[in-house]
Design an enzyme around this catalytic site. Sequence first.
Site, PDB file in Angstrom:
ATOM      1  N   CYS A 149     -73.942  -4.567 -33.157  1.00  0.00           N
ATOM      2  CA  CYS A 149     -73.993  -5.238 -33.706  1.00  0.00           C
ATOM      3  C   CYS A 149     -74.701  -3.550 -34.103  1.00  0.00           C
ATOM      4  O   CYS A 149     -75.239  -3.078 -33.939  1.00  0.00           O
ATOM      5  CB  CYS A 149     -75.390  -6.182 -33.381  1.00  0.00           C
ATOM      6  SG  CYS A 149     -76.736  -5.766 -32.523  1.00  0.00           S
ATOM      7  N   ASP A 153     -71.830  -8.233 -23.664  1.00  0.00           N
ATOM      8  CA  ASP A 153     -72.488  -7.322 -25.169  1.00  0.00           C
ATOM      9  C   ASP A 153     -72.731  -6.052 -24.812  1.00  0.00           C
ATOM     10  O   ASP A 153     -72.904  -5.994 -23.632  1.00  0.00           O
ATOM     11  CB  ASP A 153     -73.186  -8.215 -25.574  1.00  0.00           C
ATOM     12  CG  ASP A 153     -72.868  -9.663 -26.574  1.00  0.00           C
ATOM     13  OD1 ASP A 153     -72.155 -10.239 -26.123  1.00  0.00           O
ATOM     14  OD2 ASP A 153     -73.786 -10.262 -25.641  1.00  0.00           O
ATOM     15  N   HIS A 212     -80.877 -11.549 -39.502  1.00  0.00           N
ATOM     16  CA  HIS A 212     -82.525 -10.955 -38.963  1.00  0.00           C
ATOM     17  C   HIS A 212     -82.940 -11.686 -40.814  1.00  0.00           C
ATOM     18  O   HIS A 212     -83.802 -10.723 -40.799  1.00  0.00           O
ATOM     19  CB  HIS A 212     -81.548  -9.317 -39.013  1.00  0.00           C
ATOM     20  CG  HIS A 212     -80.866  -9.471 -38.112  1.00  0.00           C
ATOM     21  ND1 HIS A 212     -80.234  -9.322 -37.329  1.00  0.00           N
ATOM     22  CD2 HIS A 212     -82.531  -8.744 -36.294  1.00  0.00           C
ATOM     23  CE1 HIS A 212     -80.164  -8.616 -36.216  1.00  0.00           C
ATOM     24  NE2 HIS A 212     -81.424  -8.790 -35.659  1.00  0.00           N
TER      25      HIS A 212
END
Length: 778
Positions: free
Chosen positions: A662, A618, A713
């Site tokens: 992200c 990531d 989220h």
Amino acid sequence: MTTEYQTQQKKVRLHNLGFPRIGNKRELKFALENYWKNDITEGQLLASAKQIRSNNWALQQTLDLVPVADFSLYDQVLDMSFMLGNLPHRIAHFNDSELDNYFRIARGRSANDSPCQCVHAGEMTKWFDTNYHYIVPEVTAETSFTLNSARILAQVAEAKAQGVNFKPVLIGPVTYLWLSKEKDTSNKLDLLDKLLPVYQTLLSELAQAGVEWVQIDEPVLVTELDSAWQDAVIEAYQALKSSPVKLLLATYFGTLGDNLTLSLNLPVAGIHYDAVRGKSALAHVIEALPADKILSLGVIDGRNIWKTDLTATLEYLQPIAAKLADRLWLAPSCSLLHVPVNLDNEVTVNKASLDAEILSWLAFAEQKLVELTVLGKALNNGINSVSNELAENQAAINSRRTSTRVHNPAVKAAVNSITNDLGKRLSGYTVRAAKQATHLPLPLYPTTTIGSFPQTKEIRQARLAFKKHNISASEYEAKMKAEIEYAIREQEKLGLDVLVHGEAERNDMVEYFGEQLQGYAFSQFGWVQSYGSRCVKPPILFGDISRPHPMTVAWTKYAQSLTTKPMKGMLTGPVTILNWSFVRDDQSRRDSCLQLALAVRQEVQDLEAAGVNVIQIDEAALREGLPLRQSEWQEYLNWAVESFRISANGVKDETQIHTHMCYSEFNDIIEAIAHMDADVITIETSRSDMELLDVFEKFAYPNQIGPGVYDIHSPNIPSPEQVTKLMLKAAERIPANRLWVNPDCGLKTRQWDEVLPALQNMVEAAKILRAVAAERVA
């Protein structure tokens, strides 16, 4: 440094730009989450918020001016949108309280909303180059602004009642528009003429409430502005110059560069300059400062947790104070939102994770205000008045500078021996993709998740019990294995194609790795707000980095043993570990990142040797590390991409490397992302309705991509139709045979009762997409 100072000089004033709003014990987080669960009322939530504000002001009462309205229930940019009456049309039909609509934009749902009342949450992205997320204001050509000043006036009244000297804090009009996003083809700068009268009215109302100074934040001035935006800055402050309050124009996060002359000559009473990040240009600021302006210097680092070298700071401040006298103000470089609240919390536990030596090197928000006070006393009352404080500070600075715990010659030698070959895969993507398709047969539109699954109450309780030595290591391991097995069985039921082990054993995607690396230290209560109720506890990178043992291999091997489906090994990349840590400031960020890259590379190779053929590294924070000035981007991208490639590219062609990013606007660095050469990249696109994929209409991205279709989220659960619609939009830009279906981020903050139906809908959408593709072929 001279031992005496001219005490007859007029007083240097001290102030602060903003204070952490989470509370000393994360009271805001728990109040918000209890409110969203309907465990407390709106009145109780607001009472908790009021108490946090009161406590914050009390902690800052030794300052000459304390910030007001720096507090927010969720996000200061969202607060500004509500104050300006700039609300998306999709909440216009709700007639509930303002707080309900506030949370609908923040997270897609308020406390009492049923699923049918959910709305599309506001897009979220990073605040300049920090790890703080803000809710992006939405504008169109038809946008109008209407002042709603009740919140800020109420906080002004609270501060007056508490007897503190204060200044309200506002986001400036140009920065507000710069942060906004057009939802049509209009130019947001055209809205400035509509916006400025609202600011004028607001400043008049603040004056009527007894306000003398207003801090108006324009961090956009440290970026490279074209002539249109520079003209907008001039227009804005010409319009505001007749305001009946004194304006302190606050800039931070860098130098003013080409905006220096423009900024210093704006019709404001004072300007705040970041003397930590902008120290190299400080002499130019002093030289060009008009004789009628206050200069606030940010001399305490508001972005990092190291103690300030007070002696060195006074060395350069003394002549400035002699020249400016009472026109000099001192403050932290930026809001202290970006650092933990109080270092003293670390020494009140039975077993602190930070030893005395490392503790002596650190300063959190409260300690930074103490440092500021020492500097103020030294300049106003003479060096001798703080001789003990300076001696103690210098001892800590010297201790860190000479510590053998900080420097490891073997690590430095390894970095110096890096060659270009370390960053190269054996074959190009086309060759690798063919081998991977044979070795890893997957359907069209393969489904996966980003890595983490819900960190349940049971997981957190087990982790706490283990830390407190209430359960043994074997008992803890057994509990985590049970959670991993549950996650795998649920994924198999759902029909996901590539599984993850769920990361039950990981407290945080950065902290988990830092705990196993030499050169890191960890606080227990060093929480910092990332967004809303989400707090992170950044590890402290204090020394040279090495990996003494494998970090994830045993857990991933166990997970793979439970299933015949492919299992992704999950790692955090070197750039993200760097950017989400408090990083040492005694060497370049590049050198620290390369040290991390070598450590991650070792882990990647051990995972492959253990039979793991899909490895995700990531790099969620790649973009947020970009310098704010575009002319400096390439240098950063060179070493950031190099670091990723070093970590990822020591594997066989058959091993599939994934990465994830992200909540970042990445269109302007797409070539650098392509140069990372990951086989698969997963990105956030759900809140932007796939708008982030527009770049692929012009740029032929060569590898595979998973555009996030499930906004993790938000508590909202996407339907199969919604996911299908988003993926079909993606397929207009990227060939279907290179598309994956996945959420936009990890699922650790969600609950299983939200995750399972959402993923089921995502899998169902993938089946629909395959059927559509088959029909088109037929």
